[in-house]
Design a protein around this motif. Sequence first.
Motif, PDB file in Angstrom:
ATOM      1  N   SER A  23     -20.775 -14.494  34.173  1.00  0.00           N
ATOM      2  CA  SER A  23     -19.940 -15.676  33.966  1.00  0.00           C
ATOM      3  C   SER A  23     -20.067 -16.658  35.111  1.00  0.00           C
ATOM      4  O   SER A  23     -19.706 -17.819  34.967  1.00  0.00           O
ATOM      5  N   GLN A  49     -24.077 -19.949  23.800  1.00  0.00           N
ATOM      6  CA  GLN A  49     -23.877 -18.659  24.445  1.00  0.00           C
ATOM      7  C   GLN A  49     -23.817 -17.517  23.435  1.00  0.00           C
ATOM      8  O   GLN A  49     -24.155 -16.377  23.770  1.00  0.00           O
ATOM      9  N   MET A  50     -23.448 -17.812  22.195  1.00  0.00           N
ATOM     10  CA  MET A  50     -23.414 -16.776  21.172  1.00  0.00           C
ATOM     11  C   MET A  50     -24.813 -16.333  20.767  1.00  0.00           C
ATOM     12  O   MET A  50     -24.973 -15.355  20.028  1.00  0.00           O
ATOM     13  N   LEU A  96     -16.679 -14.687  25.143  1.00  0.00           N
ATOM     14  CA  LEU A  96     -16.508 -16.130  25.275  1.00  0.00           C
ATOM     15  C   LEU A  96     -15.029 -16.509  25.233  1.00  0.00           C
ATOM     16  O   LEU A  96     -14.223 -15.846  24.577  1.00  0.00           O
ATOM     17  N   LEU A 112     -20.376 -23.068  23.420  1.00  0.00           N
ATOM     18  CA  LEU A 112     -19.989 -21.759  22.886  1.00  0.00           C
ATOM     19  C   LEU A 112     -21.045 -21.244  21.922  1.00  0.00           C
ATOM     20  O   LEU A 112     -21.405 -20.063  21.942  1.00  0.00           O
ATOM     21  N   ARG A 143     -21.528 -11.317  23.853  1.00  0.00           N
ATOM     22  CA  ARG A 143     -21.045 -12.079  25.005  1.00  0.00           C
ATOM     23  C   ARG A 143     -19.554 -12.387  24.824  1.00  0.00           C
ATOM     24  O   ARG A 143     -19.107 -12.739  23.727  1.00  0.00           O
ATOM     25  N   SER A 160     -16.665 -26.574  24.877  1.00  0.00           N
ATOM     26  CA  SER A 160     -16.090 -25.254  24.566  1.00  0.00           C
ATOM     27  C   SER A 160     -14.900 -25.331  23.622  1.00  0.00           C
ATOM     28  O   SER A 160     -14.111 -24.386  23.536  1.00  0.00           O
TER      29      SER A 160
END
Length: 275
Positions: free
Chosen positions: A13, A194-195, A202, A191, A200, A145
Amino acid sequence: MTAAATAAHAGNSRRRFVAPLRGQVEAACFRHPLFDGYGEYLDLLTASHWPGIDALNTRMPLSGPRFAEQDAALLADGVHYETRIAQGRIATRAENWHDLFNAMVWMRHPALKQALNRQQCRHIDRIGTRERSPAQQALTQFDESGIVVQVRDASLLDPWDRHDWTTLFLANADRWREGGISVAAVVGHALMEQMLVPGRLLVGKCLVVQGDASNAVARVTEAISAGEALIAPSELRPLPLAGIRGWHADQVAAFYAQEDYFRPLREGRVYPRPL
């Protein structure tokens, strides 16, 4: 999650996220609930090749800004990213997951994205580009986000206010399924990026609409346009998305006790009333 995995998450992170290559991403990744609402655009993500700028523009509404490839010639004008959007061009990097997800949000929620852009430009006009106001920080956090959450059962706001995550997610798992509380829209393209790495953990930055509004995103768009929302980052409620039933595989009681992810309420932290 093991102690080692928890430590790895905490370390990850703090590092800048690097997206996997297109050929390394399994199509099954896009069946995650985070991508609900974007089904008509998933071919842009799962095709063997990257979509070009022209292909993206064919999916955009006829009115409003168009995508333009971000290259040296485009950047040579020295125009600020947000100002360029207001002029009709969304700078978009080729073969880039982050910008492709941003394009998808523009396709799905153009009025919301234009509202965010108008407010950013209003602040740029007022203070220039060398500083960033609290409102600009909030606008950017939501753009990257953001989650729109609809709460029909007002009693669920209390555990969220207190960061009582076990009550919000575990004891009220059925309320998430039945619509007492629900994710109305994922609008944060960071988001989505990052998926691309399954599992992960989030955290969404949320604006909340309370009641039975037929279109929660329209209500949020209206509030942003009127300057009633995203005045400061403190307005945004954090939501650990892995806590929502069906959004993560490891949802036993011990999972919700991990304070490095399901964080306790910070002393003095108070959230505004929902829209």
